[in-house]
Design a protein around this motif. Structure first.
Motif: not given
Length: 140
Positions: A94, A47, A49, A91, A52-53
């Motif tokens: 996702i 990941l 972003d 990535s 998102k992380i």
């Protein structure tokens, strides 16, 4: 019924965004997470972003249970961080979901076994959404 229809439409809209070029979110240093599914096989995702992380870390800490499953577009080649498999998730595609349509559902080893068929009737658009996927840890 209305709630189910609304969720299905939201998932279809999310899948449609994979085919539309959108500017990437501001990238962070990559973070790597291990996911598994009902087969208990493990698959590593990258990941970049920040949102998102954070969502992935929140799932792992238990501070959220929203959208616990992983969705993304397959790249039919291995990645250095996921060498066991002949494919990885791109990535920038996702995301996370609660429910999704059946056409993108498959287990980790099933995708490997039928990778040459992915992108046609099997996983159209190379979008993969393993319904039983869940994150199990962050790789440091």
């Amino acid at each position: 019924m209305h709630s189910s229809l609304t969720r299905i439409l939201a998932v279809l809209a999310a899948i449609a965004t994979f085919s539309v070029a959108t500017p990437p979110a501001q990238a962070a240093s990559p973070a790597y997470f291990v996911m598994t599914d009902i087969t208990r096989e493990e698959f590593v995702i990258q990941l970049t972003d920040p949102g998102k992380i954070q969502h992935a870390r929140d799932l792992l800490s238990g501070s959220t249970t929203d959208e616990p499953h992983v969705i993304g577009r397959i790249s039919k080649r291995s990645a250095p961080y996921n060498p066991r498999w002949s494919y990885h998730l791109q990535s920038d595609t996702i995301g996370f979901f609660e429910v999704a349509i059946e056409v993108c559902d498959a287990t980790i080893p099933y995708v490997e076994d039928y990778l040459d068929e992915a992108g046609g009737p099997f996983l159209p658009g190379l979008v993969w959404c393993d319904w039983s996927s869940r994150l199990v840890r962050e790789v440091h």
